[in-house]
Design a protein around this motif. Structure first.
Motif, PDB file in Angstrom:
ATOM      1  N   THR A  71      21.537  -2.627  17.505  1.00 53.18           N
ATOM      2  CA  THR A  71      22.814  -2.430  18.189  1.00 53.18           C
ATOM      3  C   THR A  71      23.522  -1.191  17.673  1.00 53.18           C
ATOM      4  O   THR A  71      24.073  -0.398  18.452  1.00 53.18           O
ATOM      5  CB  THR A  71      23.709  -3.679  18.028  1.00 53.18           C
ATOM      6  N   ILE A  72      23.519  -0.990  16.377  1.00 49.90           N
ATOM      7  CA  ILE A  72      24.136   0.207  15.793  1.00 49.90           C
ATOM      8  C   ILE A  72      23.452   1.469  16.332  1.00 49.90           C
ATOM      9  O   ILE A  72      24.114   2.453  16.671  1.00 49.90           O
ATOM     10  CB  ILE A  72      24.094   0.143  14.252  1.00 49.90           C
ATOM     11  N   ALA A  73      22.130   1.440  16.428  1.00 60.61           N
ATOM     12  CA  ALA A  73      21.392   2.593  16.952  1.00 60.61           C
ATOM     13  C   ALA A  73      21.788   2.895  18.399  1.00 60.61           C
ATOM     14  O   ALA A  73      21.946   4.061  18.775  1.00 60.61           O
ATOM     15  CB  ALA A  73      19.891   2.354  16.847  1.00 60.61           C
ATOM     16  N   LYS A  74      21.960   1.858  19.213  1.00 55.80           N
ATOM     17  CA  LYS A  74      22.383   2.053  20.608  1.00 55.80           C
ATOM     18  C   LYS A  74      23.812   2.591  20.683  1.00 55.80           C
ATOM     19  O   LYS A  74      24.136   3.389  21.562  1.00 55.80           O
ATOM     20  CB  LYS A  74      22.316   0.729  21.378  1.00 55.80           C
ATOM     21  N   ALA A  75      24.673   2.126  19.785  1.00 51.77           N
ATOM     22  CA  ALA A  75      26.081   2.506  19.821  1.00 51.77           C
ATOM     23  C   ALA A  75      26.348   3.893  19.238  1.00 51.77           C
ATOM     24  O   ALA A  75      27.301   4.567  19.639  1.00 51.77           O
ATOM     25  CB  ALA A  75      26.911   1.469  19.066  1.00 51.77           C
ATOM     26  N   ARG A  76      25.517   4.325  18.315  1.00 51.00           N
ATOM     27  CA  ARG A  76      25.762   5.583  17.587  1.00 51.00           C
ATOM     28  C   ARG A  76      26.103   6.772  18.510  1.00 51.00           C
ATOM     29  O   ARG A  76      27.053   7.501  18.228  1.00 51.00           O
ATOM     30  CB  ARG A  76      24.582   5.908  16.685  1.00 51.00           C
TER      31      ARG A  76
END
Length: 98
Positions: A71-76
């Protein structure tokens, strides 16, 4: 208990997408007692994340979970930056022990 209140800034016009992504992380976070995403009422690109954990280690451990990392990777790409950040020591409240 360990608390964290942080402001996150989305790229222009991307706040709703960022909120949607971050809300995907609300499930399966051992030690998380409360996880709230809120819109900033004064900044159209800002959100507030309020979290309560059983302890600081549980919060740190959650950042290593596969689904949280994904999720963090998608949001970055839609995170423009970060604003205020406060660590707290919750004493209790609605739905919390104490």
């Amino acid at each position: 208990m360990y608390g964290l209140i942080g402001q996150m800034l989305a790229q222009d016009g991307q706040r709703e997408e960022l909120i949607s992504l971050l809300l995907q992380m609300k499930d399966e976070m051992p030690g998380c007692l409360s996880y709230v995403i809120a819109e900033d009422q004064e900044n159209a690109n800002a959100i507030w994340i309020s979290e309560v954990w059983t302890d600081k280690a549980s919060h740190a451990d959650s950042l290593q979970l596969t689904h949280v990392q994904a999720t963090i990777a998608k949001a970055r790409p839609i995170i423009a930056g970060f604003g205020h950040r406060f660590e707290t020591a919750p004493r209790g409240g609605v739905g919390l022990p104490g």
